[in-house]
Design a protein around this motif. Structure first.
Motif, PDB file in Angstrom:
ATOM      1  N   THR A  12      91.165 -24.286-132.282  1.00  0.00           N
ATOM      2  CA  THR A  12      90.817 -25.180-130.645  1.00  0.00           C
ATOM      3  C   THR A  12      91.437 -26.211-130.385  1.00  0.00           C
ATOM      4  O   THR A  12      91.087 -26.953-129.066  1.00  0.00           O
ATOM      5  N   PHE A  13      91.488 -27.211-131.455  1.00  0.00           N
ATOM      6  CA  PHE A  13      92.109 -28.333-131.115  1.00  0.00           C
ATOM      7  C   PHE A  13      93.295 -28.668-131.449  1.00  0.00           C
ATOM      8  O   PHE A  13      93.905 -29.333-132.838  1.00  0.00           O
ATOM      9  N   ARG A  14      94.328 -28.326-131.392  1.00  0.00           N
ATOM     10  CA  ARG A  14      95.960 -28.216-131.476  1.00  0.00           C
ATOM     11  C   ARG A  14      96.704 -29.538-131.925  1.00  0.00           C
ATOM     12  O   ARG A  14      97.409 -30.177-132.172  1.00  0.00           O
ATOM     13  N   PHE A 235      87.760 -22.253-128.989  1.00  0.00           N
ATOM     14  CA  PHE A 235      88.126 -23.095-127.726  1.00  0.00           C
ATOM     15  C   PHE A 235      86.810 -24.147-126.948  1.00  0.00           C
ATOM     16  O   PHE A 235      85.461 -23.190-127.369  1.00  0.00           O
ATOM     17  N   ASP A 239      89.308 -28.327-123.936  1.00  0.00           N
ATOM     18  CA  ASP A 239      89.324 -29.042-125.742  1.00  0.00           C
ATOM     19  C   ASP A 239      89.347 -30.446-125.321  1.00  0.00           C
ATOM     20  O   ASP A 239      89.775 -31.307-126.582  1.00  0.00           O
TER      21      ASP A 239
END
Length: 266
Positions: A12-14, A235, A239
């Motif tokens: 979700t938080f690349r 996700f 973001d």
């Protein structure tokens, strides 16, 4: 009634570092994280995996799974062995894999291609079982689990007690169709991915689809999965960590209500 713990997929938080993800998850009442293998814990980086494990556990969070991108038959047992060792360093009790070639519909497979994939997944499952780790197949468009019939057939063909399915509705799937699918596949599932998308993959606040997910999670069937089940947020709109904070509050409250709801109310 199935009870779910609140989880987060780190994918979700690349762009966030693992430390920031752990801090955000703990702040928001999340109880576990699935760490993704293409960004936060790459295969073969065992020291990093151990460090991420410790920071997760030090925050009183569970490592839910190692979200690998192994995709048999594109990837073989040698590649899986590295993923397996990484999962062990991470303390992950489960490995998520992609069933089949990446971005290929199930209807395009020949019988031979499908059988080759089945054989590889079964061998990977035996390797994982030797390490006391389960294997869960992504339930996703453009894979061998891109529809209910192919998914049911695949699990039957693999025929291994150490192989499970994740489950998520296709974006935009009508509620009654999603409930029918969940009931049909539910006994084979481990964890659930939760998101608020439409058929065009436009993202929304989870509150906009709360009624949808409340029904799905309330009516989720019993499963042969042996451990705690997690519903994992995957996700968020833009973001955005701030949107995640809002979604997580809705999510945790919803799961509490589902857990506390009398069985007769379902």
């Amino acid at each position: 009634m199935t009870s779910f713990r609140p989880g987060l997929c780190s994918v979700t938080f690349r762009k966030l570092a693992p430390e920031a993800i752990v801090e955000l998850a703990a702040e928001c009442g999340i109880e576990g994280i699935e760490w993704v293998g293409d960004v936060h814990v790459p295969p073969g980086q065992f020291d990093l995996a151990r460090r991420v494990r410790h920071m997760t556990e030090d925050a009183d969070l569970s490592v839910i799974s190692y979200g690998s991108y192994i995709a048999p038959p594109s990837d073989n047992e040698a590649a899986f062995a590295v993923v397996l060792e990484t999962a062990q360093a991470l303390g992950a009790p489960n490995i998520r894999i992609w069933p089949g070639y990446r971005n290929r519909d199930s209807v395009t497979y020949s019988a031979e291609e499908r059988q080759h994939t089945v054989s590889l997944i079964r061998r990977m499952a035996r390797l994982a079982d030797d390490a006391s780790i389960t294997l869960s197949l992504e339930y996703h468009p453009n894979s061998l689990t891109d529809d209910l019939a192919s998914s049911q057939r695949l699990i039957k063909e693999i025929d291994d007690p150490n192989v499970f399915l994740y489950w998520q509705p296709r974006p935009g799937l009508p509620l009654e169709d999603a409930l029918d699918e969940s009931r049909a596949i539910g006994t084979e599932t481990s964890h659930v991915h939760v998101f608020a998308w439409d058929s065009e993959k436009k993202r929304y606040p989870l509150a906009d689809q709360r009624a949808y997910w409340d029904r799905i999670l309330t009516e989720a069937p019993a499963t042969r999965w042996p451990g705690d089940r997690f519903a994992m947020l995957e996700f968020v709109r833009d973001d955005s960590p701030e949107q995640f904070r809002v979604d997580a509050a809705v999510f945790c409250q919803m799961l509490k209500e589902v857990r506390d709801r009398p069985a007769s109310a379902t």
